[in-house]
Design an enzyme around this catalytic site. Structure first.
Site, PDB file in Angstrom:
ATOM      1  N   CYS A   1      -2.467   1.673   8.307  1.00  0.00           N
ATOM      2  CA  CYS A   1      -1.469   0.691   7.903  1.00  0.00           C
ATOM      3  C   CYS A   1      -2.061  -0.691   7.613  1.00  0.00           C
ATOM      4  CB  CYS A   1      -0.490   0.645   9.061  1.00  0.00           C
ATOM      5  SG  CYS A   1       0.791  -0.516   8.979  1.00  0.00           S
TER       6      CYS A   1
ATOM      7  N   GLU B   1       0.828  -1.211   0.000  1.00  0.00           N
ATOM      8  CA  GLU B   1       0.000   0.000   0.000  1.00  0.00           C
ATOM      9  C   GLU B   1       0.857   1.253   0.000  1.00  0.00           C
ATOM     10  OE1 GLU B   1      -3.290  -1.947   2.985  1.00  0.00           O
ATOM     11  OE2 GLU B   1      -2.105  -0.227   3.594  1.00  0.00           O
TER      12      GLU B   1
ATOM     13  N   CYS C   1       2.821   8.362   1.858  1.00  0.00           N
ATOM     14  CA  CYS C   1       3.187   7.321   2.819  1.00  0.00           C
ATOM     15  C   CYS C   1       3.555   6.051   2.042  1.00  0.00           C
ATOM     16  CB  CYS C   1       1.986   7.076   3.740  1.00  0.00           C
ATOM     17  SG  CYS C   1       2.248   5.730   4.898  1.00  0.00           S
TER      18      CYS C   1
ATOM     19  N   CYS D   1       2.370  -5.658  16.026  1.00  0.00           N
ATOM     20  CA  CYS D   1       1.611  -4.744  16.898  1.00  0.00           C
ATOM     21  C   CYS D   1       0.131  -5.139  16.831  1.00  0.00           C
ATOM     22  CB  CYS D   1       1.773  -3.304  16.421  1.00  0.00           C
ATOM     23  SG  CYS D   1       3.494  -2.792  16.316  1.00  0.00           S
TER      24      CYS D   1
END
Ligand code: SF4
Length: 347
Positions: A332, A91, A104, A115
């Site tokens: 994310c 991405e 990004c 995480c």
């Protein structure tokens, strides 16, 4: 297979052109077409003689990741799913800001850090991207958004832990430096201590952001298993040594999770932890996703404001980042998570 010019260094181009036209300025011209002018093919390199273009096109071409899907939010945020040559999907996001676009990028096709608040982490590990693949994401966004030559900030906050792929990330930053100063590039880490130390040695250092998310070792380990390997006190000691040019600061990101890390007690502990580190704190309310909704939630606005207020009263430079692109799954790993069920196997 023709050589992909995207990601090639000047020295590699000089080698490629040695038989065709060894004069150093030719390699420089090709480099500029790829790294500065974002040419989409050899045929666009119009200051090369036609015969040279034809000979070069037999040996090399310009290949960027393929755009699989673009989701555009009402705030202008564009979230790209990009397929690499081996079929892995990563991405990249373009966020229009005042006077510039923030882009990004991803550095890996998955993430082994794990995480618990991150879709990429939940999906599992992947391979490192090459410098060319990272640079290719950047070129694709510039070309598709029609912003070649316009001001850009760049953040490595997409899929993957950039400091577990620092060699390629650093090489990509060098390629990107043709158009964006490393001062406008931020590398965000979950706290890989040896990677931070290596980053500190780079001559042209990008800015550093650290995903902190906790105020005690126990809490951090619960949210970020990597914290067991590089504990909070070791991480903070390393950051105290990190070289910062005048006026630069380290950014601490703090994903806010209701009932987990959003208590007044956390807000009071944070300034004590960060004492002595020139820094700012970005509070990021959790961007919800179906995979963990019900388990993790963002605090309400009142709680977030109270938390920010305690930090501000302790003279911490604090901002709340209301996530851009929520409606297009811009946190994310979210879009990729919706497109595919499993990450690419580790290289
Ligand atoms: S937040 Fe970053 S470091 Fe953590 S699992 Fe996700 S991609 Fe990896």
């Amino acid at each position: 297979m023709r050589r992909n010019l995207v990601g090639a260094t000047r020295a590699e181009l000089a080698e490629l052109l040695a038989e065709l036209d060894p004069r150093p300025f030719r390699a420089q011209q090709v480099y500029q077409w790829v790294a500065r002018r974002m040419a989409g093919g050899v045929e666009e390199m119009t200051n090369l003689p036609k015969a040279l273009r034809e000979a070069l096109a037999e040996r090399a071409d310009v290949r960027d990741p393929e755009v699989v899907e673009v989701r555009r939010g009402s705030d202008g945020t564009a979230k790209y799913a990009l397929a690499l040559a081996d079929g892995a999907v990563v991405e990249a996001v373009a966020m229009p800001m005042e006077g510039h676009t923030t882009i990004c990028l991803s550095s890996q096709t998955g993430c082994a850090v794990g995480c618990i608040f991150c879709v990429t982490g939940v999906l599992g590990s992947g391979r490192n991207l090459t410098a060319g693949e990272i640079f290719g994401q950047y070129r694709t966004i510039l070309r598709h958004e029609g912003i070649v030559g316009q001001p850009v900030n760049l953040v490595f906050m997409g899929m993957g832990e950039p400091l577990l792929n620092l060699d390629h990330v650093a090489r990509a930053v060098e390629l990107i430096a043709e158009t964006v100063s490393p001062k406008r590039v931020t590398v965000s880490t979950s706290g890989i201590v040896p990677g931070i130390q290596k980053l500190a040695e780079l001559e042209r250092r990008p800015k550093l952001a650290v995903s902190l998310n906790a105020t005690t070792q126990e809490q951090r380990e619960r949210l970020m298993p990597i914290a067991a390997r590089w504990p909070l006190d070791e991480l903070l000691a390393t950051l105290r040594e990190f070289p910062l040019e005048r006026g630069r600061r380290i950014t601490f990101e703090y994903v806010m999770l209701a009932g987990i890390n959003d208590a007044d007690e956390d807000a009071r502990r944070l300034p004590r932890l960060l004492r002595g580190i020139p820094c700012k704190v970005n509070l990021i309310p959790l961007n919800p996703d179906a995979r963990y909704l019900g388990e993790l939630e963002a605090p309400d606005e009142e709680r977030i404001s109270a938390f920010a207020g305690i930090l501000a009263a302790a003279h911490v430079n604090v901002t709340v980042r209301w996530s851009k692109g929520r409606e297009v799954a811009a946190a994310c790993g979210q879009l990729r998570g919706q497109l595919i069920a499993r990450p690419t196997a580790q290289a």
